[in-house]
Design a protein around this motif. Structure first.
Motif, mmCIF file in Angstrom:
data_model
loop_
_atom_site.group_PDB
_atom_site.id
_atom_site.type_symbol
_atom_site.label_atom_id
_atom_site.label_comp_id
_atom_site.label_asym_id
_atom_site.label_seq_id
_atom_site.Cartn_x
_atom_site.Cartn_y
_atom_site.Cartn_z
ATOM 1 N N GLN A 1 94.497 61.274 9.817
ATOM 2 C CA GLN A 1 95.054 61.136 8.471
ATOM 3 C C GLN A 1 96.410 60.437 8.503
ATOM 4 O OE1 GLN A 1 95.156 65.169 6.990
ATOM 5 N NE2 GLN A 1 93.026 65.122 6.290
ATOM 6 N N HIS B 1 95.937 56.676 9.525
ATOM 7 C CA HIS B 1 95.452 55.851 8.412
ATOM 8 C C HIS B 1 96.566 55.606 7.388
ATOM 9 C CE1 HIS B 1 91.312 55.485 9.527
ATOM 10 N NE2 HIS B 1 91.055 56.777 9.466
ATOM 11 N N ARG B 2 97.343 56.647 7.107
ATOM 12 C CA ARG B 2 98.372 56.565 6.077
ATOM 13 C C ARG B 2 99.452 55.543 6.444
ATOM 14 N NH1 ARG B 2 100.641 61.828 6.050
ATOM 15 N NH2 ARG B 2 98.559 62.451 5.324
ATOM 16 N N HIS B 3 99.759 55.430 7.733
ATOM 17 C CA HIS B 3 100.847 54.556 8.170
ATOM 18 C C HIS B 3 100.355 53.306 8.886
ATOM 19 C CE1 HIS B 3 104.095 57.484 7.285
ATOM 20 N NE2 HIS B 3 103.193 58.398 7.621
ATOM 21 N N ARG C 1 89.196 52.091 7.678
ATOM 22 C CA ARG C 1 89.973 53.149 7.031
ATOM 23 C C ARG C 1 89.159 54.400 6.722
ATOM 24 N NH1 ARG C 1 94.990 52.096 5.537
ATOM 25 N NH2 ARG C 1 94.942 53.925 4.164
#
Length: 340
Positions: A97, A100-102, A39
Motif C-alpha cells: 500500500q 503504490h501510494r508513493h 498499480r
C-alpha cells in the motif's frame, strides 16, 4: 543459553577437516519478495532460510508460517509464532500500500521488484548481529540500524525519500528492533541445537568425469561432476601433480531433492596437454581420504566401453553376411523343364 552456545560451537567445528569449510558465519533470514506488475497487481512470496537451507514457507491464504523441517519451530512459543505471523501478515498488506501510494514520488516504474530481508548472523567468535535490508530491483536501498531506517550510499535521493516515509511507522520499527535483538538470536541458537543431527550429517560425495563441448579447435573441455554430498562446503580442483590447474572454473553448488548438493568443475585445455590431469575432491565426510579421478583412467574406461559395443556389432555383421552367403548357395536350381 550457555548449553546452546556450546552445542553451536560443536556444529561450527564439525567441518574442520575441510580446508574450505573453516568456521564461517551462519545466518537465519526471512525474505519477502514482492513483484509489482502494476498499480493493482502485486505478487508476494515469503520464505525463511538457514544459510542456503530453506526452513520455512508461507501460506498466503491463511497467513500462517509453514514449518518445512521437524526442528523449524526451534524454541519459539505458540504466542511468539502467532505474533510473528501477525506481523508478517500486516507487513505484507502495509508495504505494498505504501509503495503504490508513493510510486510516482519515488520514481518507481512498473513492473519492479522489492525484496525485504530480516534476520541475524552468528560469526565464528559467537557474536550475533541482526540485519534488516530493503532492496529495489536487486540493489540495496535501505538498511535498519539503531531503530531507524537509513538510506544506502548508492541509493541516492530515492533512498532518502523512502527512508523518510518508512521511519514514520514507529510501531513497526519497535517490533523489528525486538526481532533483531532478541527473537532472532535466540531462535537461531535454538534451531542450530534442535536441527544438529540433520545439519551435522555427513554424506560422502560421488564423483565422475566427462567431456563437454569442445571450446575450440584442438581443445577439450574436461568436466568433474560431484554429487550427493553433505554438508555443503567442499573443495574440488583439476590438478596435475600437486599443482592446481589455472583456468579451473566451478559452477554454483546446487541443491539435490534429498537435501544434498551437486556441482561441476570445468577445465579448458589443449587436447595434447591432458596427460597427468586428475580431479581432486576434498570433503569433511571423507575423513581426509580425498577422491582422485585420473583422466587417463576415464579415457581408458571410455575406450573399453566403445570396444565392448563395437566388437559385438562387428561379429553380428559378419554373422549376418555369412548366413546370407550360405543361404544363397543352398537355393534350389531353377527348373530346366520347358513350361507348358
Amino acid at each position: 543459553m550457555l548449553f546452546l552456545q556450546i552445542s553451536l560451537l560443536a556444529v561450527l567445528l564439525a567441518a574442520g577437516d575441510n580446508e574450505e569449510a573453516s568456521q564461517e558465519e551462519i545466518s537465519f533470514k526471512m525474505i519477502q519478495s514482492s513483484s509489482f506488475y502494476n498499480r493493482s497487481w502485486v505478487k508476494i512470496q515469503n520464505s525463511a532460510w538457514l544459510d542456503d537451507l530453506k526452513t520455512h514457507g508461507w501460506d498466503t491464504n491463511s497467513g500462517r508460517i509453514i514449518f518445512l523441517r521437524p526442528w523449524s519451530k526451534g524454541n519459539l512459543s505458540k504466542k511468539e509464532i502467532k505474533d510473528l505471523e501477525e506481523f508478517f501478515h500486516g507487513f505484507s498488506i502495509l508495504m505494498p500500500q505504501v509503495t503504490h501510494r508513493h510510486a510516482s514520488e519515488w520514481q518507481l516504474k512498473y513492473p519492479f521488484e522489492v525484496q525485504v530481508t530480516l534476520g541475524c548472523e552468528l560469526d565464528p567468535g559467537g557474536a550475533i548481529v541482526g540485519f534488516h535490508r530493503l532492496a529495489y530491483q536487486g540493489s540495496d536501498l535501505l538498511h535498519f540500524q539503531n531503530n531507524s531506517w537509513l538510506p544506502t550510499a548508492k541509493g541516492g535521493t530515492r533512498a532518502q525519500d523512502v527512508s523518510r516515509v518508512f521511519n514514520q511507522y514507529h510501531a513497526s520499527k519497535e517490533t523489528v528492533q525486538i526481532i533483531l535483538t532478541d527473537t532472532c538470536p535466540r531462535f537461531l541458537l535454538s534451531i542450530l541445537h534442535a536441527g544438529k543431527a540433520d545439519l551435522q550429517r555427513q554424506v560422502k560425495p560421488e564423483a565422475w568425469l566427462s567431456t563437454g563441448s569442445n571450446p575450440g579447435p584442438d581443445r577439450q573441455m574436461l568436466v568433474c561432476h560431484v554429487s550427493g554430498f553433505h554438508p555443503k562446503p567442499i573443495w574440488v580442483k583439476w590438478m596435475r601433480g600437486e599443482q592446481v590447474q589455472q583456468g579451473t572454473q566451478q559452477s554454483g553448488i546446487l541443491p539435490n531433492a534429498d537435501g544434498t548438493w551437486y556441482l561441476q568443475v570445468f577445465l579448458d585445455v589443449e587436447a595434447t596437454e591432458t596427460s597427468g590431469l586428475y580431479c581432486r575432491v576434498r570433503h569433511s565426510s571423507l575423513g581426509g581420504q580425498d577422491i582422485l579421478l585420473y583422466l587417463e583412467h576415464h579415457q581408458g574406461s571410455v575406450g573399453w566401453i566403445i570396444l565392448a559395443v563395437m566388437v559385438p556389432l562387428v561379429l553380428l555383421t559378419a554373422l549376418a553376411f555369412w548366413l546370407r552367403k550360405r543361404w544363397s548357395h543352398c537355393e534350389p536350381p531353377a527348373s530346366l523343364l520347358p513350361l507348358e
